[in-house]
Design a protein around this motif. Structure first.
Motif, PDB file in Angstrom:
ATOM      1  N   ALA A 114     -25.702 -17.554  -0.865  1.00  9.98           N
ATOM      2  CA  ALA A 114     -24.754 -16.891   0.027  1.00  9.98           C
ATOM      3  C   ALA A 114     -25.423 -16.470   1.334  1.00  9.98           C
ATOM      4  CB  ALA A 114     -24.151 -15.679  -0.674  1.00  9.98           C
ATOM      5  N   ALA A 115     -26.637 -15.899   1.236  1.00 12.73           N
ATOM      6  CA  ALA A 115     -27.326 -15.425   2.432  1.00 12.73           C
ATOM      7  C   ALA A 115     -27.719 -16.583   3.340  1.00 12.73           C
ATOM      8  CB  ALA A 115     -28.575 -14.633   2.038  1.00 12.73           C
ATOM      9  N   ARG A 116     -28.181 -17.665   2.743  1.00 10.77           N
ATOM     10  CA  ARG A 116     -28.560 -18.838   3.542  1.00 10.77           C
ATOM     11  C   ARG A 116     -27.332 -19.432   4.246  1.00 10.77           C
ATOM     12  NH1 ARG A 116     -31.504 -22.157   6.460  1.00 10.77           N
ATOM     13  NH2 ARG A 116     -31.189 -24.338   6.009  1.00 10.77           N
ATOM     14  N   GLY A 117     -26.212 -19.498   3.541  1.00  9.96           N
ATOM     15  CA  GLY A 117     -24.987 -20.006   4.155  1.00  9.96           C
ATOM     16  C   GLY A 117     -24.520 -19.147   5.309  1.00  9.96           C
ATOM     17  N   ALA A 118     -24.604 -17.808   5.138  1.00  8.97           N
ATOM     18  CA  ALA A 118     -24.169 -16.903   6.206  1.00  8.97           C
ATOM     19  C   ALA A 118     -25.058 -17.042   7.435  1.00  8.97           C
ATOM     20  CB  ALA A 118     -24.198 -15.460   5.695  1.00  8.97           C
ATOM     21  N   GLU A 119     -26.371 -17.206   7.220  1.00  6.56           N
ATOM     22  CA  GLU A 119     -27.275 -17.335   8.360  1.00  6.56           C
ATOM     23  C   GLU A 119     -27.033 -18.648   9.095  1.00  6.56           C
ATOM     24  OE1 GLU A 119     -30.202 -18.404  10.936  1.00  6.56           O
ATOM     25  OE2 GLU A 119     -30.028 -19.475   9.021  1.00  6.56           O
ATOM     26  N   GLN A 120     -26.765 -19.708   8.353  1.00  3.91           N
ATOM     27  CA  GLN A 120     -26.500 -20.991   8.994  1.00  3.91           C
ATOM     28  C   GLN A 120     -25.221 -20.936   9.835  1.00  3.91           C
ATOM     29  OE1 GLN A 120     -29.273 -22.710   9.198  1.00  3.91           O
ATOM     30  NE2 GLN A 120     -28.441 -24.618   8.396  1.00  3.91           N
ATOM     31  N   GLN A 121     -24.241 -20.239   9.319  1.00  8.53           N
ATOM     32  CA  GLN A 121     -22.997 -20.081  10.084  1.00  8.53           C
ATOM     33  C   GLN A 121     -23.256 -19.300  11.366  1.00  8.53           C
ATOM     34  OE1 GLN A 121     -20.007 -21.394   9.634  1.00  8.53           O
ATOM     35  NE2 GLN A 121     -19.212 -20.340  11.459  1.00  8.53           N
ATOM     36  N   ALA A 122     -24.065 -18.234  11.278  1.00 10.24           N
ATOM     37  CA  ALA A 122     -24.392 -17.447  12.464  1.00 10.24           C
ATOM     38  C   ALA A 122     -25.173 -18.281  13.475  1.00 10.24           C
ATOM     39  CB  ALA A 122     -25.190 -16.208  12.063  1.00 10.24           C
ATOM     40  N   ALA A 123     -26.077 -19.157  12.976  1.00  7.02           N
ATOM     41  CA  ALA A 123     -26.860 -19.996  13.889  1.00  7.02           C
ATOM     42  C   ALA A 123     -25.965 -20.969  14.640  1.00  7.02           C
ATOM     43  CB  ALA A 123     -27.936 -20.746  13.102  1.00  7.02           C
ATOM     44  N   ARG A 124     -24.966 -21.508  13.954  1.00  9.87           N
ATOM     45  CA  ARG A 124     -24.055 -22.445  14.620  1.00  9.87           C
ATOM     46  C   ARG A 124     -23.292 -21.764  15.746  1.00  9.87           C
ATOM     47  NH1 ARG A 124     -23.603 -24.870   9.394  1.00  9.87           N
ATOM     48  NH2 ARG A 124     -22.010 -23.369   8.768  1.00  9.87           N
ATOM     49  N   VAL A 125     -22.925 -20.501  15.533  1.00  8.50           N
ATOM     50  CA  VAL A 125     -22.196 -19.764  16.556  1.00  8.50           C
ATOM     51  C   VAL A 125     -23.024 -19.622  17.826  1.00  8.50           C
ATOM     52  CG1 VAL A 125     -21.208 -17.514  17.132  1.00  8.50           C
ATOM     53  CG2 VAL A 125     -20.780 -18.522  14.885  1.00  8.50           C
TER      54      VAL A 125
END
Length: 582
Positions: A114-125
């Protein structure tokens, strides 16, 4: 050219350092570090490889599970299913896992995903390219030179640890480092610089067998990144801390300023400092600073020999309470963030106050120092007003019992000094840290101080109730402190808040009956610990404060059936005058 330390053989031209070795550690032994970074140096006589019968690296199963998800393409549910199977393929380095470690791994795996997915989403933004898992670990390796440098090295390797990711074009590299509790808010400057150097300059490198040389051919060229990022992941709560986000110029600057001096010290250190380093030291057989204490408590080696390990009084007491708690908390360092109870926080605050006062130079007794009050309580312990008041009253009680009252100018005072001994037939390093060691007219005294809100009782002798006292008697008797036990003693100080209710007892380590009782007390605790291969739970009042109870089925059931308010206080042992003797 540096010579091999006594007790080692082999070659020192290859220096291999991990980023963790840049982390400051004032207790580490220089000789151990210098030999540890030279993988082609081996112990003399050679130490046989001994596998642990149970997984002893906490993140091992987690990394094995992440390998299946990130590198083998297993769906999330299939990985979770295999994690819950005791005979499944997710077994870390091959040894079976404790059931509580398996339960921990299931929780942490889901948090990490979950944490890795959230960080990847933030990086895309923010417009950063996505990063994907890297199968092979990065290693920064210099070319091998025939002429050795001043450190006796001809080649250097730098490694780091964690989960590695890179963007498809190679411009960005990420590293995620698990912390077993909360995410660390920061790390030492030298360690961060060492991590960043491996990420910025390293190439994916196949693993090789321990003790073998690097391949002659260089690692195939890999595009070096423009940007490296490091995240600290908290296994206990899923928290994430960004530790650094550097480009190549910053990495080079920080490595030269912070990491390179730390690595130079590690690779060239001389001298010895017995302690926890002895457990993994290659030079232990010929170390002149480490006291050997064969037959310290008269135990026979376990039927199955294990890797060398350390034993402390806290280890013995914790295993005696609950083998599972010892394995999960002391060996694997699992932490469910259970807060300390009031007694533990109060005791640590008093201990911190005493250490501060006893470290004063020149040495002075607490009777001659200004008294603490409620306004000067250490903030780190978060004591409320009532606990602070109790701690202050205990400190007032200590003033009359302080062993440094009237101490002479030529006496020695050692606060929290580590005493180390090696039991060769067990291949066990014994670690003890008395609250205070001090000299008095040719004697050496070992003082242990405890706090309690309950009076002493007649149930058991002090030596059986407090393993640290029994270890003190045995270490004096075995000569581990290099003093005559006939001119030494062990002291037990119990601090209570009521005026005049505190207690001081002296134990003579030269009396045969005291040594015999200490041996029996330690053997009763140490032999089960050293022979244990399964670490079964043993429920009791200790379950309420256990840092691994969340993942322990029997412990969770015990606490559910017995709320904390119903648990009776633990009595404090009364000294046995017959066995302790002044």
């Amino acid at each position: 050219m540096m010579q091999n330390p006594p007790g080692t053989t082999g070659h020192g031209w290859l220096v291999k350092v991990s980023s963790r070795m840049a982390r400051p550690d004032p207790t580490a032994c220089p000789t151990h570090l210098r030999t540890a970074v030279r993988p082609l140096l081996v112990a003399d006589p050679p130490a046989p490889f001994r596998a642990s019968p149970i997984e002893d690296f906490g993140p091992g199963p987690l990394f094995a599970a992440l390998d299946l998800w990130e590198h083998e393409g297993w769906p999330l549910e299939r990985v979770l299913h295999e994690l819950r199977r005791t005979d499944g393929p997710v077994r870390g380095r091959g040894a079976p896992s404790h059931p509580a470690l398996t339960a921990w791994t299931v929780e942490v795996f889901e948090r990490y995903v979950a944490a890795r997915g959230a960080e990847q989403q933030a990086a895309r933004v923010t417009g950063l390219p996505p990063t994907e898992p890297v199968r092979l670990n990065w290693t920064a390796r210099t070319a091998k030179r025939e002429t050795l440098d001043a450190r006796g090295a001809g080649q250097y390797e730098h490694t780091t640890w964690g989960r590695q990711y890179a963007s498809a074009d190679g411009s960005v590299r990420d590293l995620w480092i698990p912390s077993l509790g909360r995410a660390k808010p920061d790390r030492a400057a030298a360690e961060k610089a060492a991590i960043a150097y491996v990420m910025a300059q390293g190439a994916p490198t196949p693993r090789r067998r321990r003790g073998t040389e690097p391949p002659e051919t260089a690692t195939p060229g890999t595009r070096l990144p423009d940007r490296v990022r490091v995240f600290d992941f908290g296994c206990a709560d899923g928290s994430v801390t960004p530790l650094l986000d550097w480009d190549q110029d910053v990495v080079r600057e920080r490595f030269a300023a912070d990491a390179a001096p730390a690595f130079h010290e590690v690779a060239t250190g001389v001298g010895t400092r017995p302690g926890a380093s002895c457990v993994e030291c290659k030079a232990i057989s010929r170390c002149s600073s480490l006291g050997h204490a064969p037959g310290l408590w008269g135990a026979a080696p376990a039927a199955r020999r294990r890797p060398r390990r350390s034993v402390s009084a806290w280890d013995l007491r914790l295993h005696g309470e609950c083998p599972a708690q010892y394995h999960l908390v002391r060996q694997l360092h699992l932490d469910d963030l259970t807060p300390e109870n009031d007694g533990a926080r109060r005791g640590r605050a008093v201990d911190a106050w005493l250490n501060e006062r006893h470290l004063a130079s020149p040495a002075r007794g607490c009777r001659d120092l200004p008294m603490h009050d409620e306004s000067s309580a250490p903030a780190d312990f978060h004591l409320d007003a009532s606990l602070t008041g109790v701690a202050v009253r205990m400190m007032q009680e200590h003033r009359s019992l302080c062993p440094l009252n009237g101490i002479g100018p030529d006496e020695k005072v050692l606060v929290q000094h580590r005493v180390t001994a090696y039991v060769p037939e067990l291949d066990v390093v014994v670690l003890a840290v008395p609250d205070l060691l001090y000299s008095y007219r040719g004697r050496w005294i070992w003082r242990e101080t405890k706090t309690s809100t309950h009076p002493l009782w007649e149930g058991r002798s002090l030596l059986r109730s407090y393993p640290q006292l029994a270890l003190g008697v045995l270490l004096f008797s075995a000569g581990a402190l290099e003093v005559d036990p006939r001119r030494s003693w062990v002291e037990f100080e119990l601090l209570r808040e009521e005026r005049g209710a505190s207690y001081l007892e002296r134990i003579d380590p030269s009396r045969p009956e005291n040594v015999a009782e200490a041996r029996e007390a330690i053997a009763e605790l140490a032999q089960p610990l050293l022979s244990d291969t399964s670490y079964e739970p043993r429920t009791g009042r200790h379950c309420h404060g256990c840092q691994a109870r969340t993942w322990c089925g029997p412990g969770t059931a015990y606490v559910a059936e017995r709320p904390p308010a119903s648990s009776a206080p633990t009595p404090v042992a009364k000294a046995d005058q017959r066995s302790c003797g002044v």
